[in-house]
Design an enzyme around this catalytic site. Sequence first.
Site, PDB file in Angstrom:
ATOM      1  N   HIS A 199      25.266  17.834 -60.135  1.00  0.00           N
ATOM      2  CA  HIS A 199      24.781  16.571 -60.681  1.00  0.00           C
ATOM      3  C   HIS A 199      24.141  15.767 -59.566  1.00  0.00           C
ATOM      4  CE1 HIS A 199      25.130  12.268 -61.597  1.00  0.00           C
ATOM      5  NE2 HIS A 199      24.969  12.594 -62.863  1.00  0.00           N
ATOM      6  N   GLY A 200      24.803  15.710 -58.415  1.00  0.00           N
ATOM      7  CA  GLY A 200      24.228  15.100 -57.225  1.00  0.00           C
ATOM      8  C   GLY A 200      24.619  13.663 -56.970  1.00  0.00           C
ATOM      9  N   ASP A 201      25.123  12.958 -57.993  1.00  0.00           N
ATOM     10  CA  ASP A 201      25.522  11.553 -57.817  1.00  0.00           C
ATOM     11  C   ASP A 201      26.686  11.258 -58.770  1.00  0.00           C
ATOM     12  OD1 ASP A 201      25.561   8.945 -56.920  1.00  0.00           O
ATOM     13  OD2 ASP A 201      23.780   8.307 -58.011  1.00  0.00           O
ATOM     14  N   LEU A 202      27.708  12.114 -58.693  1.00  0.00           N
ATOM     15  CA  LEU A 202      28.761  12.125 -59.702  1.00  0.00           C
ATOM     16  C   LEU A 202      29.899  11.159 -59.337  1.00  0.00           C
ATOM     17  CD1 LEU A 202      29.434  13.419 -62.411  1.00  0.00           C
ATOM     18  CD2 LEU A 202      30.692  15.187 -61.167  1.00  0.00           C
ATOM     19  N   ASN A 206      28.641   7.151 -63.495  1.00  0.00           N
ATOM     20  CA  ASN A 206      27.617   8.049 -64.039  1.00  0.00           C
ATOM     21  C   ASN A 206      28.171   9.057 -65.043  1.00  0.00           C
ATOM     22  OD1 ASN A 206      25.501   6.842 -62.759  1.00  0.00           O
ATOM     23  ND2 ASN A 206      25.386   8.296 -61.063  1.00  0.00           N
TER      24      ASN A 206
END
Length: 292
Positions: A199-202, A206
Amino acid sequence: MIDEILLSRIGAALSDELKVKILINQAEKIHGGDINETYRIQTNEGYFFLKLNDAIRFPDMFAAEYAGLTTLGATQTIAVPRPVCYGAVQQQAFLVTTFVEKGSAMRDFWEDFAAMLAKLHQQRHPHFGYDSPNYIGTLRQYNTPYSSWPVFYAFNRLMPLTRMAYDQHIIEKVMVHQMEKLCRQLPEIFPQEPPALLHGDLWSGNFMVGSNGRACIYDPAVYYGHREMDMAMTRLFGGFDTKFYYAYQAVHPLAPGWQQRIGICQLYPLLVHMLLFGGSYYNSIREILQQH
């Protein structure tokens, strides 16, 4: 209020994409974070979620988010809002997705969330990186492919933001040297793993509980990376139940010592937050660097 011309163009874009005439009846402003203006739009075909931003400052942000949501959705592992269309009218960029109704968490919500994330992380790729640059917050995220995770993490994540922070006089030269030293140590720190879809920005802001009681994730900063990055991000601001970590370990165990690597994985989001929101994250970065 949204400009009538903008609403008309959004309606036309929706109509083109859905192959049915869309009439927007109402646009209700809702809270959606610090970066974008967000609305629930009511149409003759139901509700949609609308994001607006500055097309001059961030000309390709919504194209990148559309691509990221499409990539995540195509895995059929964990729910995401379906991206419908994006575009720009004069100086305003827009992104429209399906509207996710909030629900009540199912009894085994955290175990289910962990299992779905583990399945996402089992999506592989030959290289660390992604097809194109994208964004984390309002910062450009570079995704130049590398076969080595330590090289990718140093060159695409830690050092670009470290140099940016130094150029903006947020950090001093000694911290730059500390970061360079850590980057040289990364091959000995990280166990080898194949690139996993992240996801990269979990963080806890979010994801939400969808109408079916299961997790829905959004606002991605997608790339193929080391899965400990997603897990470390879940630990940065709290909000994830202990059951989540036990369940993840049962489905897709992390390499021994992962908890000792959390700080190193958190350096990237901490640098992002320091650049976006000020120097209050400086001490956290300094403490992690001093441990190595």
